[in-house]
Design an enzyme around this catalytic site. Sequence first.
Site, mmCIF file in Angstrom:
data_model
loop_
_atom_site.group_PDB
_atom_site.id
_atom_site.type_symbol
_atom_site.label_atom_id
_atom_site.label_comp_id
_atom_site.label_asym_id
_atom_site.label_seq_id
_atom_site.Cartn_x
_atom_site.Cartn_y
_atom_site.Cartn_z
ATOM 1 N N ASP A 1 0.577 3.157 17.918
ATOM 2 C CA ASP A 1 -0.306 2.725 16.842
ATOM 3 C C ASP A 1 0.177 3.346 15.537
ATOM 4 O O ASP A 1 1.000 4.253 15.527
ATOM 5 C CB ASP A 1 -1.762 3.045 17.141
ATOM 6 C CG ASP A 1 -2.053 4.535 17.213
ATOM 7 O OD1 ASP A 1 -1.179 5.339 16.847
ATOM 8 O OD2 ASP A 1 -3.156 4.887 17.649
ATOM 9 N N SER A 2 -0.326 2.854 14.425
ATOM 10 C CA SER A 2 0.226 3.219 13.115
ATOM 11 C C SER A 2 -0.322 4.531 12.567
ATOM 12 O O SER A 2 0.202 5.063 11.603
ATOM 13 C CB SER A 2 -0.092 2.113 12.103
ATOM 14 O OG SER A 2 -1.486 2.082 11.837
ATOM 15 N N GLY A 3 -1.389 5.036 13.168
ATOM 16 C CA GLY A 3 -2.089 6.194 12.628
ATOM 17 C C GLY A 3 -3.265 5.822 11.749
ATOM 18 O O GLY A 3 -4.067 6.676 11.373
ATOM 19 N N GLY A 4 -3.399 4.540 11.427
ATOM 20 C CA GLY A 4 -4.450 4.095 10.516
ATOM 21 C C GLY A 4 -5.848 4.373 11.019
ATOM 22 O O GLY A 4 -6.720 4.799 10.256
ATOM 23 N N PHE A 5 -6.100 4.145 12.320
ATOM 24 C CA PHE A 5 -7.451 4.355 12.841
ATOM 25 C C PHE A 5 -7.840 5.824 12.792
ATOM 26 O O PHE A 5 -8.951 6.173 12.397
ATOM 27 C CB PHE A 5 -7.572 3.835 14.274
ATOM 28 C CG PHE A 5 -8.901 4.174 14.896
ATOM 29 C CD1 PHE A 5 -10.024 3.432 14.583
ATOM 30 C CD2 PHE A 5 -9.033 5.254 15.757
ATOM 31 C CE1 PHE A 5 -11.267 3.758 15.129
ATOM 32 C CE2 PHE A 5 -10.264 5.586 16.312
ATOM 33 C CZ PHE A 5 -11.377 4.829 16.000
ATOM 34 N N ASP B 1 -2.518 -0.265 8.570
ATOM 35 C CA ASP B 1 -3.620 -1.047 8.013
ATOM 36 C C ASP B 1 -4.763 -0.111 7.660
ATOM 37 O O ASP B 1 -4.748 1.068 8.015
ATOM 38 C CB ASP B 1 -4.100 -2.111 9.011
ATOM 39 C CG ASP B 1 -4.789 -1.482 10.224
ATOM 40 O OD1 ASP B 1 -4.302 -0.415 10.688
ATOM 41 O OD2 ASP B 1 -5.773 -2.028 10.723
ATOM 42 N N GLN C 1 -7.791 -8.115 9.982
ATOM 43 C CA GLN C 1 -9.051 -7.457 9.657
ATOM 44 C C GLN C 1 -10.055 -8.512 9.168
ATOM 45 O O GLN C 1 -9.891 -9.676 9.449
ATOM 46 C CB GLN C 1 -8.816 -6.359 8.622
ATOM 47 C CG GLN C 1 -8.012 -5.167 9.144
ATOM 48 C CD GLN C 1 -8.793 -4.302 10.113
ATOM 49 O OE1 GLN C 1 -10.008 -4.439 10.298
ATOM 50 N NE2 GLN C 1 -8.092 -3.367 10.760
ATOM 51 N N GLY D 1 -10.336 -3.616 13.604
ATOM 52 C CA GLY D 1 -11.725 -3.530 13.187
ATOM 53 C C GLY D 1 -12.717 -3.764 14.297
ATOM 54 O O GLY D 1 -13.891 -4.054 14.041
ATOM 55 N N ASP E 1 -5.764 -1.644 24.855
ATOM 56 C CA ASP E 1 -5.595 -0.213 25.095
ATOM 57 C C ASP E 1 -6.944 0.459 24.940
ATOM 58 O O ASP E 1 -7.807 -0.019 24.200
ATOM 59 C CB ASP E 1 -4.596 0.406 24.113
ATOM 60 C CG ASP E 1 -5.243 0.689 22.760
ATOM 61 O OD1 ASP E 1 -5.704 1.826 22.541
ATOM 62 O OD2 ASP E 1 -5.312 -0.235 21.922
#
Length: 378
Positions: A92-96, A147, A190, A217, A267
């Site tokens: 994952d991008s780290g955004g969450f 994102d 999103q 989201g 996931d």
Amino acid sequence: MATFPFEIKAREGKARTGVLKTPRGDIRTPAFMPVGTAATVKALYMDQVAQAGADIILGNTYHLMLRPGAERVHRLGGLHEFSGWKGPMLTDSGGFQVWSLSQLRKMDKHGVTFRSHIDGSEHRLTPARSIEIQADLLGADISMQLDECTDFPCTHEEAERSLDLSLDWGARSLEAFGARESQTLFGIVQGSNYPDLREKSARGVVSQGFGGIALGGLAVGEGHDQMCDTIDMTVPHLPDEKPRYVMGVGKPIDLVESVARGIDMFDCVLPTRAGRHGQAWTWEGPINLKNARFAEDMSPVDAAVPCPASQDYTKAYLHHLIRAGEYLGAMVLSWHNTAFFQALMAEMRLAIAENRFEALRTELNARWSSTKSAPRSS
């Protein structure tokens, strides 16, 4: 950028089963990805994860960039070599995670500055830096665009501003990713729970040309029914020929209902998190092994799950281990839950191929209707 071949082998309604082909191996879909947050699926050996039936696991950009550090992982051979996982890996991008640090972050149009939850040190994450960490340093087979995870609930104006920012970051993520022969990049839709914004975001992400598309989201407190509604308003605007991924979902019934709506990948931390807290997911529903009623129950956790953890350990023994705080209890239940989730995906794949998915869906809804909700990975 490589677009991994995605072959759909069978359909029933909107549900579909197929294979996503990567240089490190095939991913059978629908696929559930165990979460290896810090280069480990908690409480499991990697060979147990593979033997349970997982084709792919997930790694976490935020946690790995902080500890042990993405550059260190790279020096040690990349995330596959470092962790011992030989199959495909998505990061994952780290955004969450950054979104969840509401008191420790500062957003701007170029990226986000945040403080580590570990030691308070300051870090900067931009689309380009996220791609560098995922694709170059960790060596992910599938990377995610950076994102902004939209708050829920939020106003229409807030959701539109957020999705516009994510579209811009998606373009910048693609630019940073560039042309690669053996790695691909997924975009993220999103738009909160607004049909017009989900359509706008989906059309924008599709036009950018990613190798796959995720629905972001979700699993942020919206609940099962809203999750299903959001999938319903998004999937019609997604291309049929690319894999669709719902991030952070979920409980078994959430997976079934998402597959019924045309989703291919998932996931969630639930299997191992539940295992560490004494909960086992079974074909009859979840059970809490802490409960006194299991103290002398000599039946296996779930004999229908093809895993030693499910068949060879009694509920009485696991009740004792959990109540005594023994590590083995969490290990065995995490192993069982991981195997159960993989068994569920395998059964759904087979049911779609045999044109009996709707019958399976009806049966599982009757069993599990009281468990509906959408957890989020972390």
